[in-house]
Design a protein around this motif. Structure first.
Motif, mmCIF file in Angstrom:
data_model
loop_
_atom_site.group_PDB
_atom_site.id
_atom_site.type_symbol
_atom_site.label_atom_id
_atom_site.label_comp_id
_atom_site.label_asym_id
_atom_site.label_seq_id
_atom_site.Cartn_x
_atom_site.Cartn_y
_atom_site.Cartn_z
ATOM 1 N N VAL A 1 68.555 50.070 33.007
ATOM 2 C CA VAL A 1 69.300 51.016 33.714
ATOM 3 C C VAL A 1 68.154 52.114 34.158
ATOM 4 O O VAL A 1 68.250 52.563 35.107
ATOM 5 C CB VAL A 1 70.276 51.702 32.811
ATOM 6 N N LEU A 2 67.334 52.446 33.421
ATOM 7 C CA LEU A 2 66.397 53.179 33.688
ATOM 8 C C LEU A 2 65.646 52.913 35.042
ATOM 9 O O LEU A 2 65.199 53.601 35.727
ATOM 10 C CB LEU A 2 65.259 53.642 32.631
ATOM 11 N N ALA B 1 67.517 53.283 38.051
ATOM 12 C CA ALA B 1 67.536 54.610 38.317
ATOM 13 C C ALA B 1 66.056 55.002 39.135
ATOM 14 O O ALA B 1 66.175 55.663 40.074
ATOM 15 C CB ALA B 1 67.964 55.479 37.114
ATOM 16 N N LEU B 2 65.210 54.635 38.396
ATOM 17 C CA LEU B 2 63.589 55.155 39.036
ATOM 18 C C LEU B 2 63.332 54.552 40.382
ATOM 19 O O LEU B 2 63.023 55.186 41.242
ATOM 20 C CB LEU B 2 62.688 54.856 37.739
ATOM 21 N N SER C 1 65.273 56.443 42.914
ATOM 22 C CA SER C 1 64.857 57.566 42.909
ATOM 23 C C SER C 1 63.705 57.329 43.705
ATOM 24 O O SER C 1 63.501 58.253 44.457
ATOM 25 C CB SER C 1 64.574 58.217 41.570
ATOM 26 N N LEU C 2 62.989 56.235 43.574
ATOM 27 C CA LEU C 2 61.634 55.921 44.568
ATOM 28 C C LEU C 2 61.905 56.071 45.818
ATOM 29 O O LEU C 2 61.365 56.366 46.764
ATOM 30 C CB LEU C 2 61.009 55.126 43.984
ATOM 31 N N GLN D 1 64.648 57.007 47.367
ATOM 32 C CA GLN D 1 65.137 58.430 47.840
ATOM 33 C C GLN D 1 63.884 59.154 48.526
ATOM 34 O O GLN D 1 63.917 59.902 49.491
ATOM 35 C CB GLN D 1 65.726 58.961 46.895
ATOM 36 N N LEU E 1 59.622 64.547 40.050
ATOM 37 C CA LEU E 1 60.907 64.487 40.764
ATOM 38 C C LEU E 1 61.451 63.120 40.141
ATOM 39 O O LEU E 1 62.763 62.844 40.433
ATOM 40 C CB LEU E 1 60.595 64.767 42.306
ATOM 41 N N LEU E 2 60.706 62.109 39.906
ATOM 42 C CA LEU E 2 61.042 60.881 39.792
ATOM 43 C C LEU E 2 62.086 60.857 38.768
ATOM 44 O O LEU E 2 63.220 59.812 38.593
ATOM 45 C CB LEU E 2 59.875 60.076 39.105
ATOM 46 N N LEU F 1 64.542 62.994 38.229
ATOM 47 C CA LEU F 1 65.695 63.556 38.683
ATOM 48 C C LEU F 1 66.878 62.648 38.391
ATOM 49 O O LEU F 1 68.000 63.453 38.089
ATOM 50 C CB LEU F 1 65.491 63.787 40.259
ATOM 51 N N ALA F 2 66.801 61.550 38.494
ATOM 52 C CA ALA F 2 68.177 60.788 38.475
ATOM 53 C C ALA F 2 68.309 59.910 36.947
ATOM 54 O O ALA F 2 69.004 58.931 36.816
ATOM 55 C CB ALA F 2 67.773 59.615 39.425
ATOM 56 N N VAL F 3 67.570 60.286 36.238
ATOM 57 C CA VAL F 3 67.638 59.611 34.676
ATOM 58 C C VAL F 3 69.058 59.670 34.399
ATOM 59 O O VAL F 3 69.531 60.937 34.051
ATOM 60 C CB VAL F 3 66.933 60.181 33.770
ATOM 61 N N PRO F 4 69.683 58.791 33.955
ATOM 62 C CA PRO F 4 71.324 58.920 33.587
ATOM 63 C C PRO F 4 70.909 59.216 32.077
ATOM 64 O O PRO F 4 70.304 58.622 31.223
ATOM 65 C CB PRO F 4 71.938 57.793 33.662
ATOM 66 N N ALA G 1 71.099 56.462 29.169
ATOM 67 C CA ALA G 1 70.028 55.731 29.081
ATOM 68 C C ALA G 1 68.897 56.003 27.922
ATOM 69 O O ALA G 1 68.034 55.436 27.556
ATOM 70 C CB ALA G 1 69.116 55.300 30.275
ATOM 71 N N LYS H 1 65.563 68.005 49.266
ATOM 72 C CA LYS H 1 64.453 68.294 49.075
ATOM 73 C C LYS H 1 63.293 68.658 50.034
ATOM 74 O O LYS H 1 63.192 67.775 51.011
ATOM 75 C CB LYS H 1 63.696 67.137 48.115
#
Lengths: 308, 293
Positions: free
Chosen positions: A286-287, A290-291, A294-295, A297, B125-126, B128-131, B134, B292
């Protein structure tokens, strides 16, 4: 501050700027470094290590199992389904945001009355506890005493009353609808960017005598591509955090039909037994997802830098 | 965001903005105006449905008595006031942690020159999205090692960790818009970075810090995950968690269901208050963090 002003300030600044403040910077960054070191760096390492073991939540007597947890995870149809569901729910809320959310933002910017009341109503679902929102849905949609079914019966439409939460298709629809209630943020993004819209083409369209809906669709909508992107990515990322939506409405059921990544992980985290290694493996996957998003984005939204 | 603050303007200001803002002129015909209102009201009604149905249900049996009972006596050992208190206390710690880290890091990323600054910032910033879910396993272990189970700070720490990337982004963007000339003058007068940070950066960043504070409170109020794992003692329940606690404590009889729905409505009250009174701060913060720069 305008761009030109900022530029001159920067220019004036450059000659006197000291070489490099890296020592001072390091001191200022200490709190950040400590938090990141513990909660992201150490945590990721801990997850990686744990993901190769079979261990319970006491973390005692870990048994090394190699890639077994990952094999189990990727072979679990429920996990794959939860990822797919996650993406589908996110997709549905994205469609809702790009259509309904966009319309609401524009409509509220055209000078309607009681604008504040509307904003409160559209923002509340996303700013109240998600567990609460989902529970309210659950309560409203109960088959026997839920407000929706009793209202339908009272209106003589008892035939339309449904087992909303126990029929797989309907439950899937219910979760989709709850996700669509979370478009408050996109409405804000649209509203903010609408205020900064270049006015020339709008003026031109007005002179041509185009109606409001035409202007929304053919003039404003295409001008907001970067906002659309922000909206898409923020909803996509948000969906991985929204485990309460499922947990408190359908609990992933019936069967596993409405499971999403968050609720899947939550379920395994609360189950007894030596499942922690497995949870860690799932967390790593999951990480990574998400990363990566994010990248993407960061790469995609970079041009915004020039615009603002 | 200006579009929202504008609502508070006087009639004359409104007329002026109408002239300037072509968006306010795109609706010309009366019929179109009506259609827009009908659509908006329809959607607002749909959005209000869950809360409305909760209110209806809560008044179905015993009426307002349910609310009085909830406010005066605990349900399953949990008083509704305690849940508010717990959420607010966590919010306070959450906000303090985030403010300290974001302000210092925001200063470094916006006002200091050092090699690798942009790369480091991107790396920040990477996350930012960590749930939250997790990093549940390591946070559980950290909480265990630090002996922070059933403490407010134990919940606030992971919440803060997840908010910090957003906070740093907010403060860094804000800091970049403070005119260089201001800090420049202070430096020429011999002020060091710590004095500039304390006497210029912090006071000037107050709006951003205010936005961030309100958001921290809102997010603590919303958070279910961390209290669920870190508060093993049911009497510690936060507002978001109490949804579950009350559901377990109350049965399925019509009167208990009414009571349960009343508790849900009461648990929504802090969020409603925050939105009503902190709307501008929330909106400004969310918008500034979403785009951003």
């Amino acid at each position: 501050m305008t761009a030109t002003k900022r530029m001159t300030a920067a220019k004036r600044h450059r000659p006197v700027r000291r070489r490099s403040d890296w020592k001072v910077a390091l001191i200022f960054l200490v709190p950040l470094i400590v938090m990141y070191a513990i909660y992201f760096v150490y945590s990721t390492g801990f997850l990686a290590r744990t993901s190769f073991t079979k261990v319970s939540i006491t973390f005692f007597n870990a048994v090394d199992v190699g890639w077994e947890n990952y094999r189990l995870l990727l072979g679990d149809p429920v996990f794959l389904r939860s990822i797919l569901n996650n993406l589908v729910f996110a997709g549905i809320s994205i469609v809702a945001a790009l259509t309904i959310g966009f319309f609401i933002a524009v409509a509220l910017s055209t000078g309607v009355r009681a604008k504040r009341v509307f904003y409160v109503l559209f923002l509340l679902p996303v700013l109240m506890p998600l567990s609460l929102l989902a529970t309210l849905f659950n309560s409203m949609l109960q088959q026997r005493y839920g407000v929706l079914n009793t209202t339908l019966e009272a209106l003589g439409l008892g035939a339309l009353a449904q087992p909303w939460l126990t029929d797989p298709g309907l439950a899937f629809g219910v979760v989709s609808v709850i996700f669509c209630f979370l478009i408050g943020l996109p409405i804000l993004y649209y509203t903010a960017d609408l205020a900064a819209l270049p006015t020339e083409s709008l003026e031109a369209a007005l002179l041509d005598g185009a109606g409001p809906f035409r202007i929304m669709r053919s003039v404003i909508y295409p001008m907001m591509t970067s906002t659309h992107l922000t909206v898409i990515l923020s909803l996509l990322l948000g969906s991985f955090r929204a485990l309460e939506v499922v947990l408190f409405s359908t609990q992933g059921g019936p069967g596993d039909t409405t499971e999403i990544v968050g609720s899947y992980l939550y379920g395994w985290s609360t189950s007894a037994g030596p499942t922690v290694g497995f949870v860690a493996a799932a967390s790593i996957v999951v990480l990574i997802i998400a990363l990566v998003i994010s990248l993407v984005q960061m790469v995609i939204t970079r041009p915004r830098k020039g615009r603002k | 965001m200006t579009a929202i603050t504008r609502t508070t303007g006087s009639a004359t200001r409104r007329r002026k903005t109408v002239e300037r803002d072509p968006l306010q002129r795109i609706v010309t015909r009366r019929s179109e105006r009506v259609v827009i209102y009908v659509l908006l009201i329809l959607m607002a009604a749909v959005f209000a449905m869950p809360l409305y149905s909760g209110i209806v249900k809560s008044l179905g049996v015993n009426g307002i008595g349910n609310y009085i009972a909830l406010l005066t006596q605990p349900i399953g050992n949990v008083s509704i006031w305690a849940t508010y208190g717990n959420s607010l206390l966590i919010g306070l710690f959450h906000a303090l942690l985030v403010l300290v880290v974001s302000a210092t890091a925001g200063y470094a990323f916006s006002r200091l020159e050092f090699p690798g600054r942009e790369v480091t910032f991107s790396a920040v910033l990477l996350f930012l999205a960590v749930p939250g879910i997790a990093i549940l396993v390591p946070v559980y272990s950290i909480t265990q090692q630090a002996g922070l189970f059933n403490t407010h700070i134990g919940v606030a720490l992971p919440e803060a960790a997840l908010t910090i990337p957003f906070g740093v982004l907010l403060l860094r963007n804000y800091g970049r818009n403070i005119p260089m000339a201001l800090t420049e003058a202070a430096h020429l007068d011999g002020a060091g970075h710590f004095r500039v940070f304390w006497h210029i950066f912090l006071p000037l960043s107050r709006p951003a810090l205010a936005n961030l504070t309100v958001l921290c409170f809102i997010w603590s109020l919303q958070d279910f995950l961390w209290p669920a794992f870190i508060f093993t003692d049911p009497s510690m329940a936060t507002a978001a968690q109490a949804v579950q606690t009350f559901s377990n404590a109350l049965g399925q009889s019509p009167s208990e269901l009414a009571m349960y729905n009343a508790s849900l409505i009461l648990l929504a009250v802090p969020a409603v208050l925050f939105v009503l009174f902190g709307m501008r701060l929330i909106v400004n913060g969310l918008v500034a963090g979403g785009t951003k720069e």
